[in-house]
Design a protein around this motif. Structure first.
Motif, PDB file in Angstrom:
ATOM      1  N   GLY A 248       0.786  -1.234   0.000  1.00  0.00           N
ATOM      2  CA  GLY A 248       0.000   0.000   0.000  1.00  0.00           C
ATOM      3  C   GLY A 248       0.813   1.276   0.000  1.00  0.00           C
ATOM      4  N   ALA A 249       2.129   1.181  -0.178  1.00  0.00           N
ATOM      5  CA  ALA A 249       2.986   2.369  -0.159  1.00  0.00           C
ATOM      6  C   ALA A 249       2.714   3.269  -1.367  1.00  0.00           C
ATOM      7  CB  ALA A 249       4.452   1.936  -0.156  1.00  0.00           C
ATOM      8  N   SER A 250       3.211   4.483  -1.290  1.00  0.00           N
ATOM      9  CA  SER A 250       3.144   5.369  -2.453  1.00  0.00           C
ATOM     10  C   SER A 250       3.987   4.765  -3.571  1.00  0.00           C
ATOM     11  CB  SER A 250       3.684   6.749  -2.098  1.00  0.00           C
ATOM     12  OG  SER A 250       5.085   6.675  -1.871  1.00  0.00           O
ATOM     13  N   HIS A 254       7.345   2.557  -2.968  1.00  0.00           N
ATOM     14  CA  HIS A 254       7.334   1.170  -3.428  1.00  0.00           C
ATOM     15  C   HIS A 254       8.535   0.893  -4.322  1.00  0.00           C
ATOM     16  CE1 HIS A 254       6.017  -2.352  -5.817  1.00  0.00           C
ATOM     17  NE2 HIS A 254       5.399  -2.714  -4.708  1.00  0.00           N
ATOM     18  N   ALA A 255       8.848   1.825  -5.205  1.00  0.00           N
ATOM     19  CA  ALA A 255      10.005   1.645  -6.091  1.00  0.00           C
ATOM     20  C   ALA A 255      11.299   1.579  -5.278  1.00  0.00           C
ATOM     21  CB  ALA A 255      10.063   2.793  -7.098  1.00  0.00           C
ATOM     22  N   GLU A 256      11.391   2.373  -4.213  1.00  0.00           N
ATOM     23  CA  GLU A 256      12.569   2.331  -3.336  1.00  0.00           C
ATOM     24  C   GLU A 256      12.698   0.967  -2.663  1.00  0.00           C
ATOM     25  OE1 GLU A 256      12.290   5.433  -0.497  1.00  0.00           O
ATOM     26  OE2 GLU A 256      12.471   7.068  -1.958  1.00  0.00           O
ATOM     27  N   ILE A 257      11.569   0.416  -2.214  1.00  0.00           N
ATOM     28  CA  ILE A 257      11.586  -0.895  -1.544  1.00  0.00           C
ATOM     29  C   ILE A 257      12.073  -1.976  -2.503  1.00  0.00           C
ATOM     30  CG2 ILE A 257      10.139  -2.674  -0.488  1.00  0.00           C
ATOM     31  CD1 ILE A 257       8.362  -0.340   0.544  1.00  0.00           C
ATOM     32  N   VAL A 258      11.605  -1.929  -3.743  1.00  0.00           N
ATOM     33  CA  VAL A 258      12.051  -2.897  -4.746  1.00  0.00           C
ATOM     34  C   VAL A 258      13.567  -2.833  -4.901  1.00  0.00           C
ATOM     35  CG1 VAL A 258      11.972  -3.493  -7.201  1.00  0.00           C
ATOM     36  CG2 VAL A 258       9.857  -2.933  -5.979  1.00  0.00           C
ATOM     37  N   ARG A 259      14.121  -1.612  -4.965  1.00  0.00           N
ATOM     38  CA  ARG A 259      15.583  -1.452  -5.098  1.00  0.00           C
ATOM     39  C   ARG A 259      16.298  -1.951  -3.845  1.00  0.00           C
ATOM     40  NH1 ARG A 259      13.848   3.423  -7.605  1.00  0.00           N
ATOM     41  NH2 ARG A 259      14.144   4.601  -5.683  1.00  0.00           N
ATOM     42  N   GLU A 260      15.759  -1.646  -2.678  1.00  0.00           N
ATOM     43  CA  GLU A 260      16.392  -2.063  -1.427  1.00  0.00           C
ATOM     44  C   GLU A 260      16.461  -3.587  -1.320  1.00  0.00           C
ATOM     45  OE1 GLU A 260      14.239  -0.300   1.788  1.00  0.00           O
ATOM     46  OE2 GLU A 260      14.716   1.755   1.181  1.00  0.00           O
ATOM     47  N   MET A 261      15.372  -4.255  -1.665  1.00  0.00           N
ATOM     48  CA  MET A 261      15.359  -5.712  -1.556  1.00  0.00           C
ATOM     49  C   MET A 261      16.298  -6.352  -2.571  1.00  0.00           C
ATOM     50  SD  MET A 261      13.664  -6.131   1.075  1.00  0.00           S
ATOM     51  CE  MET A 261      14.041  -7.872   0.993  1.00  0.00           C
ATOM     52  N   ARG A 262      16.380  -5.767  -3.747  1.00  0.00           N
ATOM     53  CA  ARG A 262      17.317  -6.293  -4.749  1.00  0.00           C
ATOM     54  C   ARG A 262      18.752  -6.117  -4.260  1.00  0.00           C
ATOM     55  NH1 ARG A 262      15.791  -3.506  -9.104  1.00  0.00           N
ATOM     56  NH2 ARG A 262      14.203  -5.073  -9.580  1.00  0.00           N
ATOM     57  N   GLN A 263      19.024  -5.002  -3.590  1.00  0.00           N
ATOM     58  CA  GLN A 263      20.377  -4.766  -3.085  1.00  0.00           C
ATOM     59  C   GLN A 263      20.729  -5.745  -1.964  1.00  0.00           C
ATOM     60  OE1 GLN A 263      22.630  -2.506  -4.440  1.00  0.00           O
ATOM     61  NE2 GLN A 263      23.986  -3.784  -3.180  1.00  0.00           N
ATOM     62  N   ASN A 568       2.418  -2.725  -6.520  1.00  0.00           N
ATOM     63  CA  ASN A 568       1.974  -1.580  -5.741  1.00  0.00           C
ATOM     64  C   ASN A 568       0.462  -1.384  -5.885  1.00  0.00           C
ATOM     65  OD1 ASN A 568       2.450   1.993  -5.913  1.00  0.00           O
ATOM     66  ND2 ASN A 568       2.274   0.732  -4.114  1.00  0.00           N
ATOM     67  N   SER A 569      -0.204  -1.130  -4.766  1.00  0.00           N
ATOM     68  CA  SER A 569      -1.639  -0.833  -4.768  1.00  0.00           C
ATOM     69  C   SER A 569      -1.894   0.159  -3.641  1.00  0.00           C
ATOM     70  CB  SER A 569      -2.454  -2.112  -4.565  1.00  0.00           C
ATOM     71  OG  SER A 569      -3.814  -1.886  -4.777  1.00  0.00           O
ATOM     72  N   PRO A 570      -1.680   1.457  -3.904  1.00  0.00           N
ATOM     73  CA  PRO A 570      -1.697   2.473  -2.834  1.00  0.00           C
ATOM     74  C   PRO A 570      -3.026   2.549  -2.093  1.00  0.00           C
ATOM     75  CG  PRO A 570      -0.758   3.351  -4.863  1.00  0.00           C
ATOM     76  CD  PRO A 570      -1.366   2.035  -5.205  1.00  0.00           C
ATOM     77  N   LEU A 571      -2.935   2.929  -0.821  1.00  0.00           N
ATOM     78  CA  LEU A 571      -4.111   3.098   0.025  1.00  0.00           C
ATOM     79  C   LEU A 571      -4.734   4.462  -0.221  1.00  0.00           C
ATOM     80  CD1 LEU A 571      -2.772   1.688   3.423  1.00  0.00           C
ATOM     81  CD2 LEU A 571      -3.750   0.444   1.482  1.00  0.00           C
ATOM     82  N   SER A 572      -6.047   4.533  -0.031  1.00  0.00           N
ATOM     83  CA  SER A 572      -6.760   5.806  -0.134  1.00  0.00           C
ATOM     84  C   SER A 572      -7.043   6.397   1.232  1.00  0.00           C
ATOM     85  CB  SER A 572      -8.080   5.605  -0.885  1.00  0.00           C
ATOM     86  OG  SER A 572      -7.857   5.165  -2.204  1.00  0.00           O
ATOM     87  N   GLY A 573      -7.164   5.537   2.256  1.00  0.00           N
ATOM     88  CA  GLY A 573      -7.418   6.003   3.613  1.00  0.00           C
ATOM     89  C   GLY A 573      -6.164   5.956   4.465  1.00  0.00           C
ATOM     90  N   GLN A 574      -6.276   6.482   5.672  1.00  0.00           N
ATOM     91  CA  GLN A 574      -5.165   6.470   6.626  1.00  0.00           C
ATOM     92  C   GLN A 574      -5.177   5.166   7.409  1.00  0.00           C
ATOM     93  OE1 GLN A 574      -2.896   9.086   6.756  1.00  0.00           O
ATOM     94  NE2 GLN A 574      -4.073   9.719   4.945  1.00  0.00           N
ATOM     95  N   SER A 575      -3.992   4.680   7.781  1.00  0.00           N
ATOM     96  CA  SER A 575      -3.910   3.411   8.514  1.00  0.00           C
ATOM     97  C   SER A 575      -3.094   3.576   9.785  1.00  0.00           C
ATOM     98  CB  SER A 575      -3.272   2.331   7.631  1.00  0.00           C
ATOM     99  OG  SER A 575      -1.948   2.687   7.285  1.00  0.00           O
ATOM    100  N   ARG A 576      -3.534   2.884  10.840  1.00  0.00           N
ATOM    101  CA  ARG A 576      -2.787   2.803  12.098  1.00  0.00           C
ATOM    102  C   ARG A 576      -2.688   1.345  12.499  1.00  0.00           C
ATOM    103  NH1 ARG A 576      -5.807   5.803  16.582  1.00  0.00           N
ATOM    104  NH2 ARG A 576      -4.072   4.955  17.794  1.00  0.00           N
TER     105      ARG A 576
END
Length: 979
Positions: A248-250, A254-263, A568-576
């Motif tokens: 649900g990330a922006s 999400h693109a940063e996470i993909v790069r981090e996991m590949r690294q 990626n499937s971004p959220l529309s509402g706020q989450s806690r």
């Protein structure tokens, strides 16, 4: 998304405050069931399973979407239109299928030949879409073609709603939606917010206090709710966090996470390559290592590798073969490729057969029990044990004198040249283990042993003991493994240590490390199918199963579990996200949507310790806010009084902190009628009133789920109980009957409207049956006192052994009342009411079989409804997705003569017997004579007999024409006989 002032003026705050929700009145469960099944069948392709498919209780996302929208939408005087608008929003309306169609012109023509020229043309070489049609017109025509086939079959040809962009799926619906709902929305998120303002005065706040994998709060946030997810279990919290913050990330994050996991994967891969433990001298890289247990045979003294099969690969005709080494009393294992089919067949049988050891040097056809080898024993006080040495904290492999040794017996290699060329699927082959391979294996073991204490200190390798329990006893009892890292071979320990070292500051890395270890432990069974070789995940089911042989992925193969970040499937509402017990809920919430634990639920408090053991030390933020322990003593589980009390505390807290016009929806999968009664008392004690109950088919049956697993989920809709109401049982019985009748007549009436309009029903028999439960619970939970008893206090009272409570009796009465309305087409209601439970069960299931393949859960539900305790003798098959009744011929003389299924005076029994006799060409007049002798008051019951015989003729026409013919002959004879 926040509305502008202009947009807010389009809706009237709190205008729906007292309006009933759609889910309280109507809900197209047949379509929702079909859609949830389609999502389930996507398996690893589901949106959240890429975060870890070890959480088996995850409910389909489309089910949550359906709950949220139907809880917010009002039920108006035009329920038919309400349902139509709901289906449009869900992407289930007829016109949507043109947009959901997942195929090209050739596939369309093959499926819909009569509609081919409407959308496609034949070029002489292939079919292509007509270029004179714009996309919308083509989609409209495709949708028209779909109308001719049943809904379930439609789904085989289309994408899931969530696989399309919202603007594609819901193109052109907003004018109708806004006109009906008095909104000004142009997206689902805007609609959810506006309906929330109209109902609650704000964007709706939804909470799930048993969030598990996070599927419910994730989907609620995706459609526009603000959400609070909470759970006691840290692995549940981690999965919920990952659903919000990875899937649900922006898009940017999400693109940063993909790069981090590949690294992270690249860094670990480099370390493995530098150590030199996965490559041979020619540059080929291992893909898979096959291991097996090895034991010393007590009769021969030989060391014997233990495996149920020597099959390696069916598609390659690759097998393993034992070669006796007489000098050392052991077996070499040779890997042979391209052998004959006969050799493949012989290799399917290994040294372990039915729990007994067999090998060439043992001249004993009976074999030796593995229990004997393990040294199982039982003492007089009832305790049991075995001679296995219990492993210690610094063990990573068996010691020389251990009963169970572990042996590498085959390696699958990937071609080094193909890897250099960057080929996605390099050539692979299986090979025997060489001395060089064993040297690399020893290097891995020594490397791990040198670093183990350091890694355990730093939290990169588990140092946690296995606490005994229902599920966790298995590895202790069968292998002597006492620490969680014993469930991993040295290679797997090395991989995981390096991953956690690289990901020590990364919560995303920790989340994917959990997925990695699920697919990389000694509990991953190796299997061979006709098409491919496979290594299962640890939690392919909900247990800790140890195997005599297992597969170990190389890191070069397993790194994909780190790199495969879900789309990626971004959220529309706020989450806690909060880690706490459900009873500690304290926020003011509008909607509670929960999937709670219950009597036969998965024991996550035990099995998630498999992951907690590896992740508990030095967790990064925000994981450091949670208690990294399963907290077994606090988890709601089991059954009986402790379960009921804990659940009342949990749902009481939710009710206390729910808006006065708020709504709760409880997703409840049941097996035990007593647990149903407990749930009713839980709602009573929590101050809730049941207002509706829907039944949705949510589970796909597999070989692993046979037996006690059920396929459906009850969606129990609740409101706060208002006021104080007292009553007496004899009055409430009549109220329940009236409520059941009203509910079912409303549902049948709506079905009739839908059938006339579109040729399909929205409710099935299971819904009508469950209306009995719903009606009973609706009536009962409205009362605070019955027969002078305070029902809130009664809910807290422990149930005595074998006690049948007032709730049990009244609920059973309601279900039996509902069953009076489940009259199959072709029978009169007066006849139906005269039949006993077994007769109703048999005739009803004939009706269901006529419509298509019947599922086992349908037989289970109706057997329970009609109070048929044992129906095995009536069944020819109890396969999950195609269960079948015995026909008259199948029942035969023996079963029919006794009459144990239907009762000795059963007209149904005698009708089936007569049909059987006609089918085997007995004289029809003799058959009629027998009927006249066996049926008391034959003349009065002759019309009943004729109805039943005609019914059998109709229902068996498609599935058993011969029996249908025999029934027609008998029916004609009864009709024309001279009395």
């Amino acid at each position: 998304m926040t509305m502008t002032a202009t947009e807010k003026s389009a809706v009237v705050p709190l205008s729906l405050r007292d309006a009933p929700s759609l889910i309280e009145r109507a809900w197209p469960t047949a379509k929702i069931s079909a859609e949830t099944q389609k999502e389930r069948k996507a398996v690893q392709g589901q949106t959240l399973t890429g975060l870890g498919s070890y959480w088996k209780g995850r409910k389909p996302l489309i089910l949550t979407r359906a709950c949220v929208l139907a809880a917010l939408m009002p039920a108006t005087d035009d329920l038919e239109r309400d349902v139509e608008i709901f289906e449009k929003l869900m992407g289930m309306a007829d016109e949507t299928f043109g947009r959901r169609y997942d195929g090209g012109p050739t596939a369309f023509v093959k499926t819909f030949p009569d509609h081919a020229l409407e959308v496609a043309e034949d070029t002489g070489r292939s079919w292509v879409w007509r270029d004179d049609l714009d996309p919308r017109e083509r989609q409209r025509r495709i949708a028209q073609a779909f109308i001719d086939i049943p809904y379930g079959q439609r789904l085989e040809k289309v994408k899931r709603p969530e696989e399309l962009a919202e603007h594609e799926l819901l193109d052109g619906i907003w004018g109708e939606v806004n006109a009906h709902l008095r909104t000004r929305a142009s997206s689902i998120a805007e609609l959810v917010e506006q309906l929330g303002v109209m109902r609650f005065g704000r964007r709706p706040l939804l909470a799930d206090t048993f969030s598990g994998s996070g599927s419910i709060p994730f989907e609620a946030a995706r459609v526009g709710c603000d959400v609070i997810a909470s759970d006691l279990n840290p692995i549940a919290c981690m999965l919920s966090w990952a659903s919000f913050n990875i899937v649900g990330a922006s898009p940017e994050r999400h693109a940063e996470i993909v790069r981090e996991m590949r690294q992270i994967a690249n860094n670990v891969d480099k370390a493995i390559t530098d150590i030199g433990i996965e490559h041979d001298a020619d540059g080929n890289r291992a893909k898979l290592y096959l291991y097996c247990v090895e034991v010393r045979c007590p009769r021969t003294g030989w060391m014997v590798p233990v495996t149920p099969t020597w099959m390696i690969s069916k598609k390659r005709n690759t097998i393993a073969r034992l070669i006796p080494d007489h000098a050392n009393k052991r077996y070499e294992i040779e890997i042979l490729n391209g052998v004959t089919d006969k050799e493949v067949e012989a290799a399917e049988v290994g040294t372990l057969r039915g729990g007994r050891l067999h090998h060439p040097m043992l001249k004993d056809d009976l074999g030796i029990s593995m229990k004997e080898i393990r040294g199982d024993f039982r003492v007089d006080d009832g305790t049991s044990g075995n001679r296995l040495r219990l492993w210690e904290k610094d063990d990573v492999r068996p010691r020389p004198n251990d009963i169970f040794q572990e042996r590498l017996y085959a390696i699958q290699w990937m071609d080094g040249q193909d890897i250099k060329k960057g080929k996605a699927n390099p050539r692979t082959w299986f090979a025997s283990v060489t001395p060089e391979d064993l040297a690399r294996e020893e290097e891995v073991v020594e490397y791990v042993e040198r670093h183990l204490a350091e890694w355990q200190r730093d939290g990169f390798v588990s140092d946690m003991q296995i606490e005994p329990g229902n599920k966790t006893d298995e590895p202790i009892r069968t292998r002597g493994w006492t620490y969680w890292h014993h469930l991993f071979c040295p290679r797997q320990i090395l991989f995981t240590a390096l991953i956690l070292s690289e990901a020590k500051m990364s919560p995303e890395g920790r989340a994917f490390a959990a997925k990695f270890i699920d697919w990389n432990s000694k509990l991953c069974r190796y299997g061979t199918g006709a098409a491919r070789e496979s290594v299962a995940q640890t939690f392919y089911n909900q247990a800790l199963n140890t195997f005599p042989n297992y597969g170990v992925r190389s890191f070069g193969f397993a790194r994909s579990y780190l790199e495969d970040v879900p789309n990626n499937s971004p959220l529309s509402g706020q989450s806690r996200l909060i880690s706490r017990r459900a009873s500690e809920a304290d926020e003011h919430v509008d909607i509670y949507l929960t999937d709670p634990p219950y009597a036969d639920a998965v024991q996550y408090d035990e099995i998630t310790e498999f992951f907690i053991a590896w992740l508990r030390k030095n967790p990064p933020a925000p994981f450091d806010k949670w208690i990294w322990d399963s907290r077994r003593n606090l988890a709601i589980k089991g059954e009986g009084q402790s379960f009921k009390t804990a659940m009342i505390d949990a749902y009481g807290a939710m009710t206390k902190h729910m808006s006065d016009n708020g709504i709760q929806i409880v997703q409840f999968t049941h097996q035990d009628a007593k647990t149903w009664s407990d749930m009713a008392q839980i709602f009573w004690g929590a101050g809730l009133q049941v207002v509706q109950d829907w039944y949705v088919s949510t589970e796909n049956m597999t070989e692993l789920k046979k037996g006690g697993y059920v396929q459906g989920t009850h969606m129990i809709v609740l409101r706060k109980r208002q006021g104080e109401q007292s009553g007496y049982q004899d009055e409430i019985v009549h109220e329940i009957r009236d409520e059941v009748e009203r509910q079912i007549k409303d549902m049948i009436g709506l079905n009739d409207q839908m059938d006339a309009a579109r040729g399909e029903n929205i409710f099935n028999d299971a819904d009508l049956q469950m209306a009995g439960y719903a009606a009973a619970l609706r009536v009962l939970t409205a009362y605070t006192k019955i027969d002078g008893k305070d029902m809130t206090q009664e809910a807290l009272r422990p149930r005595k052994r074998g006690e049948k409570t007032l709730v049990d009796e009244l609920t059973e009465f309601a279900v039996q009342t509902a069953n009076e309305f489940l009259v199959p087409d072709g029978l009169e209601r007066e006849l139906w009411l005269e039949l006993n439970g077994a007769e109703r069960f048999y005739l009803k299931m004939m009706d269901i079989e006529e419509a298509g393949e019947a599922k086992l859960d349908q037989f289970q539900n109706f057997a329970k409804a009609f109070r048929v305790g044992d129906y095995d003798d009536l069944m020819v098959s109890k396969t999950p997705n195609n269960s079948k009744l015995k026909t008259a011929k199948g029942l035969g003389r023996g079963a029919m003569a006794e009459g144990v299924q239907f009762g000795r005076d059963s007209t149904v029994r005698l009708a089936l017997r007569a049909i059987w006799r006609v089918g085997k060409e007995d004289e029809v007049e003799d058959v009629l004579d027998e009927l006249r002798d066996l049926i008391p008051d034959y003349l009065r019951k002759r019309d009943v007999l004729r109805q039943i015989v005609a019914y059998v003729a109709t229902k068996r026409e498609r599935n058993d024409p011969a029996e249908a013919s025999a029934a027609r002959i008998l029916g004609t004879a009864i009709q024309t006989e001279r009395i």
